[in-house]
Design an enzyme around this catalytic site. Structure first.
Site, PDB file in Angstrom:
ATOM      1  N   HIS A   1       0.812  -1.215   0.000  1.00  0.00           N
ATOM      2  CA  HIS A   1       0.000   0.000   0.000  1.00  0.00           C
ATOM      3  C   HIS A   1       0.851   1.274   0.000  1.00  0.00           C
ATOM      4  O   HIS A   1       0.323   2.372  -0.135  1.00  0.00           O
ATOM      5  CB  HIS A   1      -0.933   0.032   1.220  1.00  0.00           C
ATOM      6  CG  HIS A   1      -2.081  -0.927   1.141  1.00  0.00           C
ATOM      7  ND1 HIS A   1      -1.929  -2.284   1.318  1.00  0.00           N
ATOM      8  CD2 HIS A   1      -3.403  -0.721   0.915  1.00  0.00           C
ATOM      9  CE1 HIS A   1      -3.105  -2.871   1.209  1.00  0.00           C
ATOM     10  NE2 HIS A   1      -4.023  -1.951   0.953  1.00  0.00           N
ATOM     11  N   ALA A   2       2.157   1.149   0.156  1.00  0.00           N
ATOM     12  CA  ALA A   2       3.023   2.334   0.224  1.00  0.00           C
ATOM     13  C   ALA A   2       3.047   3.171  -1.058  1.00  0.00           C
ATOM     14  O   ALA A   2       3.326   4.370  -0.975  1.00  0.00           O
ATOM     15  CB  ALA A   2       4.443   1.937   0.639  1.00  0.00           C
TER      16      ALA A   2
END
Length: 187
Positions: free
Chosen positions: A115-116
């Protein structure tokens, strides 16, 4: 120095806060340290941050410095672990986004997993790039102008992205390779 420490004298910053995906911080931390790098953990506040391990809270890790005190010039690369909570909290923090932008502007490797890539979107780094991410945010990344690929690792210039914990071996290899190439002695 032994040849199995290709990152000797390299300094890496991992930026995270509570809710980081446990393996996505710990595996790169260990791999980069094993390769000889000095790795610091930066977060919003001093003290400890707590990981997320699959479906519950995980282990604590000690923070080395606050994001507000981190300087791009002190490091050779930035690593951004995912998890749903961690990047969602960081992407609304001006100093975190400015730090990511600083690494990118300096041409230093910026590696984001899971998700970064939300952080890369928020930092304005997705448009026109080839990237990957966790499947649930691929639409967000595409809407930010990236060409989203479903591959274990996607490298576009100094930006390295991966999809999930299963990709950690290749993600870590890409970071080590990028740093080794960036600091290879001139022939």
């Amino acid at each position: 120095m032994a040849t199995d420490t290709p990152l000797a004298s390299r300094r890496i910053l991992i930026m995270a806060t509570d809710g980081f995906e446990q393996s996505e911080l710990e595996v790169p931390l260990e791999r980069l340290q094993d390769a000889g790098a000095d790795v610091d953990i930066a977060s919003l506040e001093s003290g400890d941050i707590t990981g997320w391990d699959k479906d519950d809270w995980g282990d604590d890790i000690e923070v080395d410095l606050r994001i507000a005190d981190a300087r791009v010039d002190d490091y050779d690369a930035l690593v951004l672990p995912g998890g749903q909570i961690n990047p969602d909290l960081l992407r609304v923090e001006k100093q975190a986004i400015e730090l990511i932008q600083g690494f990118a502007k300096a041409g230093k490797p910026v590696a984001a997993i899971c998700h970064a890539p939300w952080l890369l979107v928020e930092a304005g780094l997705a448009k026109g790039r080839r990237m990957t991410s966790y499947k649930s945010i691929r639409t967000d990344v595409a809407n930010a102008g990236a060409n989203v690929l479903d591959e274990a690792v996607v490298i576009d210039g100094n930006i390295i992205t991966s999809r999930c914990p299963d990709d950690l071996p290749l993600f870590c290899d890409a970071i080590v390779d990028a740093l080794a190439k960036a600091h290879a002695p001139a022939e």
